[in-house]
Design a protein around this motif. Structure first.
Motif, PDB file in Angstrom:
ATOM      1  N   ASP A 150       0.817  -1.222   0.000  1.00 36.84           N
ATOM      2  CA  ASP A 150       0.000   0.000   0.000  1.00 36.84           C
ATOM      3  C   ASP A 150       0.849   1.269   0.000  1.00 36.84           C
ATOM      4  O   ASP A 150       0.295   2.381  -0.038  1.00 36.84           O
ATOM      5  N   GLY A 151       2.166   1.104   0.080  1.00 36.41           N
ATOM      6  CA  GLY A 151       3.054   2.259   0.095  1.00 36.41           C
ATOM      7  C   GLY A 151       3.073   3.011   1.402  1.00 36.41           C
ATOM      8  O   GLY A 151       3.502   4.170   1.460  1.00 36.41           O
ATOM      9  N   ARG A 152       2.633   2.356   2.481  1.00 39.11           N
ATOM     10  CA  ARG A 152       2.513   3.057   3.761  1.00 39.11           C
ATOM     11  C   ARG A 152       3.725   2.851   4.666  1.00 39.11           C
ATOM     12  O   ARG A 152       3.905   3.593   5.636  1.00 39.11           O
ATOM     13  N   ALA A 153       4.545   1.849   4.384  1.00 33.35           N
ATOM     14  CA  ALA A 153       5.708   1.584   5.236  1.00 33.35           C
ATOM     15  C   ALA A 153       6.730   0.777   4.453  1.00 33.35           C
ATOM     16  O   ALA A 153       6.403   0.140   3.436  1.00 33.35           O
ATOM     17  N   ARG A 154       7.948   0.812   4.955  1.00 35.00           N
ATOM     18  CA  ARG A 154       9.015  -0.030   4.427  1.00 35.00           C
ATOM     19  C   ARG A 154       9.552  -0.852   5.582  1.00 35.00           C
ATOM     20  O   ARG A 154       9.949  -0.308   6.623  1.00 35.00           O
ATOM     21  N   ILE A 155       9.548  -2.177   5.429  1.00 30.06           N
ATOM     22  CA  ILE A 155      10.082  -3.042   6.478  1.00 30.06           C
ATOM     23  C   ILE A 155      11.582  -3.171   6.244  1.00 30.06           C
ATOM     24  O   ILE A 155      12.028  -3.844   5.309  1.00 30.06           O
ATOM     25  N   THR A 156      12.346  -2.496   7.086  1.00 30.95           N
ATOM     26  CA  THR A 156      13.793  -2.411   6.864  1.00 30.95           C
ATOM     27  C   THR A 156      14.574  -3.507   7.569  1.00 30.95           C
ATOM     28  O   THR A 156      15.766  -3.670   7.300  1.00 30.95           O
ATOM     29  N   GLY A 157      13.938  -4.248   8.471  1.00 30.79           N
ATOM     30  CA  GLY A 157      14.687  -5.275   9.176  1.00 30.79           C
ATOM     31  C   GLY A 157      13.786  -6.309   9.816  1.00 30.79           C
ATOM     32  O   GLY A 157      12.627  -6.038  10.141  1.00 30.79           O
ATOM     33  N   VAL A 158      14.322  -7.500   9.969  1.00 32.64           N
ATOM     34  CA  VAL A 158      13.729  -8.545  10.796  1.00 32.64           C
ATOM     35  C   VAL A 158      14.828  -9.018  11.730  1.00 32.64           C
ATOM     36  O   VAL A 158      15.949  -9.294  11.282  1.00 32.64           O
ATOM     37  N   TRP A 159      14.499  -9.111  13.031  1.00 22.81           N
ATOM     38  CA  TRP A 159      15.578  -9.402  13.969  1.00 22.81           C
ATOM     39  C   TRP A 159      15.077 -10.107  15.219  1.00 22.81           C
ATOM     40  O   TRP A 159      13.887 -10.212  15.460  1.00 22.81           O
ATOM     41  N   SER A 160      16.050 -10.590  15.992  1.00 18.26           N
ATOM     42  CA  SER A 160      15.768 -11.240  17.262  1.00 18.26           C
ATOM     43  C   SER A 160      16.972 -11.084  18.169  1.00 18.26           C
ATOM     44  O   SER A 160      17.962 -10.435  17.792  1.00 18.26           O
ATOM     45  N   HIS A 161      16.894 -11.682  19.362  1.00 14.85           N
ATOM     46  CA  HIS A 161      17.943 -11.477  20.359  1.00 14.85           C
ATOM     47  C   HIS A 161      18.238 -12.778  21.100  1.00 14.85           C
ATOM     48  O   HIS A 161      17.318 -13.503  21.488  1.00 14.85           O
ATOM     49  N   PHE A 162      19.532 -13.063  21.275  1.00 11.52           N
ATOM     50  CA  PHE A 162      19.953 -14.276  21.965  1.00 11.52           C
ATOM     51  C   PHE A 162      19.662 -14.200  23.463  1.00 11.52           C
ATOM     52  O   PHE A 162      19.700 -13.136  24.076  1.00 11.52           O
ATOM     53  N   ALA A 163      19.459 -15.376  24.048  1.00 15.91           N
ATOM     54  CA  ALA A 163      19.287 -15.489  25.497  1.00 15.91           C
ATOM     55  C   ALA A 163      20.569 -15.893  26.203  1.00 15.91           C
ATOM     56  O   ALA A 163      20.753 -15.581  27.386  1.00 15.91           O
TER      57      ALA A 163
END
Length: 372
Positions: A150-163
């Motif tokens: 829809d041109g409303r956002a750009r997903i610039t990253g996908v991430w997570s964090h180690f335990a």
């Protein structure tokens, strides 16, 4: 007025550590220097500038307020923040051109409605803290892709964090890497093609090459502190923080004299004690009493009795020190002084807590090469 007690931060050490970490992760992997919590107690803005000088493409902070402070100080590069609550001032984040992290479709919609153009998605791969739960991944990715179309956002990253990346043999590490790979595959299936995919913090950036992906987030290692104490890695990390004070008083006390509140230490023989003008009101852990050491008069000196709000007492033995003499609570360790890691071990905590909690009335002074 000279500082009676202060935090001295060596920005040359910060630059050295950032450059060293960039060399370790190699080409093709971007560096995010994490400067949240006022640069882990080192001063967010000066640390951020030093990190940028050393080539950090990204800065990472927890809150929007921290990111806005970086912008107010003149930083124009990429900044990611990741801890928000309902009603956050996303309009200010949008105006400041920040990358903001969403954990849910509700949060994502709130950000986009406020005009945030760049969003990263965090998935929970096993820390059970922030991030979308596994059951919500497909919906989050599909919804995010719809916003892109829809041109409303750009997903610039996908991430997570180690335990548990500071413990290389912990089974959670491999499990989280596998879960993150699944998340990336699902994101791709939904049509997302993020600019960066990132999982590795300081310990993983050093110890788990397979977790580096497009970007690593280095926090504690930036400040020269070991992210995995006891695990060999042979990196020349240089601690940037020294906490020091001027001795306020030195005096003889007789055998049997109790020291500080509650008399938790009683002098076994005549000795000289020194009063250091820093206490738990300045972030010196109260638990340091009778457990930690400082450096004064060319030797290590034990902290005696309870740490007070404004001061602590050290044992000088039969040595003669005078008011105004230098006392180093902890520093790089190059002159024999205790380190933040040694304080952490003495207090049964981690080096992160030692450096981030000091402050209060302590002045902070930045130097460029050399320590107090």
């Amino acid at each position: 007025m000279p500082a009676r007690a202060e935090i001295v931060v060596d920005l040359a050490a910060i630059r050295h550590n950032v450059r060293l970490l960039r060399e370790v992760v190699g080409p093709g992997v971007a560096m995010m220097t994490v400067v949240k919590a006022d640069g882990y107690g080192h001063g967010m803005v000066p640390v951020a500038r030093a990190a940028r000088d050393a080539g950090a493409e990204w800065l990472g902070v927890a809150t929007v307020d921290e990111a806005l402070a970086l912008r107010a100080a003149g930083d124009t590069g990429r900044v990611l923040c990741w801890l928000t609550v309902p009603g956050e001032d996303y309009a200010a984040a949008a105006a400041a051109d920040l990358d903001v992290t969403a954990y849910s479709t509700t949060e994502l919609d709130e950000m986009v409605a406020a005009g945030v153009a760049r969003v990263q998605l965090k998935v929970d791969t096993g820390l059970s803290r922030g991030g979308a739960a596994r059951a919500d991944w497909e919906d989050l990715f599909a919804h995010a892709r719809g916003l892109e179309l829809d041109g409303r956002a750009r997903i610039t990253g996908v991430w997570s964090h180690f335990a548990a990346s500071d413990d290389p043999d912990h089974p959670a590490n491999a499990a989280q890497e596998a879960a993150f790979a699944e998340a990336l595959a699902l994101a791709a299936s939904a049509g997302l093609d993020p600019e960066v995919r990132h999982l590795a913090n300081s310990a993983a950036a050093i110890l788990r090459p397979g977790s580096r992906h497009d970007l690593v987030r280095c926090g504690i290692a930036t400040y020269g502190l070991d992210p995995a104490p006891g695990v060999p890695h042979h990196l020349d990390l240089r601690p940037a923080m020294t906490v020091r004070a001027d001795l306020a008083l030195a005096k003889r006390i007789p055998a049997g004299a109790g020291v500080s509140y509650g008399h938790t230490w009683v002098a076994p023989q005549d000795t000289t004690v020194g009063v250091v003008p820093a206490g738990y009101g300045d972030g010196v852990p109260r638990a340091a009493g009778n457990r930690a050491e400082v450096w004064a008069g060319g030797a290590r000196r034990a902290v005696r009795g309870r740490v007070c709000m404004d001061q602590l007492v050290i044992d000088l033995g039969d040595d003669t020190l005078r008011p105004g003499d230098d006392v180093v609570l902890f520093g790089p360790g190059t002159a024999g002084e205790p380190t933040a890691q040694e304080w952490a071990e003495a207090l049964d905590t981690i080096n992160y807590e030692i450096v981030t909690r000091v402050g209060g009335r302590l002045a902070r002074r930045h130097v460029d090469g050399g320590t107090a």
